[in-house]
Write a protein that holds these residues in place. Structure first.
Motif, PDB file in Angstrom:
ATOM      1  N   ALA A   1     -10.885  66.344 -24.605  1.00  0.00           N
ATOM      2  CA  ALA A   1      -9.612  65.768 -24.158  1.00  0.00           C
ATOM      3  C   ALA A   1      -9.624  64.245 -24.303  1.00  0.00           C
ATOM      4  CB  ALA A   1      -9.341  66.163 -22.710  1.00  0.00           C
ATOM      5  N   LEU A   2     -10.716  63.601 -23.899  1.00  0.00           N
ATOM      6  CA  LEU A   2     -10.820  62.148 -24.038  1.00  0.00           C
ATOM      7  C   LEU A   2     -10.763  61.730 -25.507  1.00  0.00           C
ATOM      8  CD1 LEU A   2     -13.552  61.257 -21.404  1.00  0.00           C
ATOM      9  CD2 LEU A   2     -11.132  60.667 -21.326  1.00  0.00           C
ATOM     10  N   PHE A   3     -11.482  62.436 -26.334  1.00  0.00           N
ATOM     11  CA  PHE A   3     -11.502  62.149 -27.763  1.00  0.00           C
ATOM     12  C   PHE A   3     -10.098  62.274 -28.358  1.00  0.00           C
ATOM     13  CE2 PHE A   3     -12.431  63.276 -32.204  1.00  0.00           C
ATOM     14  CZ  PHE A   3     -13.285  62.235 -32.530  1.00  0.00           C
ATOM     15  N   TYR A   4      -9.379  63.308 -27.964  1.00  0.00           N
ATOM     16  CA  TYR A   4      -8.028  63.539 -28.478  1.00  0.00           C
ATOM     17  C   TYR A   4      -7.086  62.417 -28.050  1.00  0.00           C
ATOM     18  CZ  TYR A   4      -3.359  65.514 -28.850  1.00  0.00           C
ATOM     19  OH  TYR A   4      -2.039  65.706 -29.128  1.00  0.00           O
TER      20      TYR A   4
ATOM     21  N   LYS B   1      -0.389  53.298 -32.012  1.00  0.00           N
ATOM     22  CA  LYS B   1      -0.318  51.854 -32.187  1.00  0.00           C
ATOM     23  C   LYS B   1      -0.051  51.501 -33.643  1.00  0.00           C
ATOM     24  CE  LYS B   1      -3.133  50.382 -28.307  1.00  0.00           C
ATOM     25  NZ  LYS B   1      -4.371  49.711 -27.884  1.00  0.00           N
ATOM     26  N   GLU B   2      -0.710  52.175 -34.575  1.00  0.00           N
ATOM     27  CA  GLU B   2      -0.479  51.908 -35.990  1.00  0.00           C
ATOM     28  C   GLU B   2       0.943  52.261 -36.385  1.00  0.00           C
ATOM     29  OE1 GLU B   2      -3.396  54.078 -38.154  1.00  0.00           O
ATOM     30  OE2 GLU B   2      -5.072  52.953 -37.322  1.00  0.00           O
ATOM     31  N   THR B   3       1.422  53.395 -35.915  1.00  0.00           N
ATOM     32  CA  THR B   3       2.773  53.837 -36.253  1.00  0.00           C
ATOM     33  C   THR B   3       3.808  52.934 -35.603  1.00  0.00           C
ATOM     34  OG1 THR B   3       1.972  56.097 -36.364  1.00  0.00           O
ATOM     35  CG2 THR B   3       4.340  55.800 -36.197  1.00  0.00           C
ATOM     36  N   ASP B   4       3.600  52.572 -34.351  1.00  0.00           N
ATOM     37  CA  ASP B   4       4.565  51.731 -33.659  1.00  0.00           C
ATOM     38  C   ASP B   4       4.706  50.368 -34.317  1.00  0.00           C
ATOM     39  OD1 ASP B   4       5.090  53.726 -31.865  1.00  0.00           O
ATOM     40  OD2 ASP B   4       3.821  52.923 -30.264  1.00  0.00           O
ATOM     41  N   SER B   5       3.590  49.773 -34.740  1.00  0.00           N
ATOM     42  CA  SER B   5       3.693  48.451 -35.345  1.00  0.00           C
ATOM     43  C   SER B   5       4.446  48.523 -36.678  1.00  0.00           C
ATOM     44  CB  SER B   5       2.306  47.839 -35.541  1.00  0.00           C
ATOM     45  OG  SER B   5       1.555  48.611 -36.454  1.00  0.00           O
TER      46      SER B   5
ATOM     47  N   ILE C   1      -7.773  59.345 -27.046  1.00  0.00           N
ATOM     48  CA  ILE C   1      -8.122  58.047 -27.623  1.00  0.00           C
ATOM     49  C   ILE C   1      -7.624  57.966 -29.064  1.00  0.00           C
ATOM     50  CG2 ILE C   1     -10.066  56.643 -28.421  1.00  0.00           C
ATOM     51  CD1 ILE C   1     -11.527  57.498 -25.843  1.00  0.00           C
ATOM     52  N   ASN C   2      -7.798  59.039 -29.827  1.00  0.00           N
ATOM     53  CA  ASN C   2      -7.302  59.049 -31.210  1.00  0.00           C
ATOM     54  C   ASN C   2      -5.783  59.008 -31.260  1.00  0.00           C
ATOM     55  OD1 ASN C   2      -9.620  58.932 -32.686  1.00  0.00           O
ATOM     56  ND2 ASN C   2      -9.886  61.137 -32.780  1.00  0.00           N
TER      57      ASN C   2
END
Length: 92
Positions: free
Chosen positions: A40-43, A52-56, A45-46
């Motif tokens: 769950a943490l791994f998911y 962030k990449e898509t939003d920018s 975080i990814n």
């Protein structure tokens, strides 16, 4: 997800399964719990990194679109011809 992320996740899950079959069955609950928490943490975080990449990129596209609309919406203003006439009158 990227291929490298999936590969790392698969290796970790494989190690969890190996640990499950070589360890005692009494710790099965803790093993499954820790694997699910890690997954769950791994998911999440990814997912945050991808957003962030898509939003920018999205924000840059919106900004560019607004600039194009503003430049097209405001054409150069033409000076209107006055309806008044100048009458030159002589002295009386």
């Amino acid at each position: 997800m990227k291929k490298s992320s999936l590969l790392i996740l698969a290796v970790i899950l494989l190690l969890c399964l190996v640990g499950l079959f070589t360890g005692k069955w009494t710790i099965l609950f803790w093993l499954v719990l820790s694997a699910s928490i890690f997954t769950a943490l791994f998911y999440f975080i990814n997912r945050v990194a991808e957003q962030k990449e898509t939003d920018s990129a999205y924000k840059r596209a919106v900004k560019q679109s607004k600039e194009l609309r503003e430049s097209k919406a405001k054409p150069a203003k033409k000076k209107k011809k006055s309806s008044f006439k100048v009458i030159d009158g002589g002295k009386k």
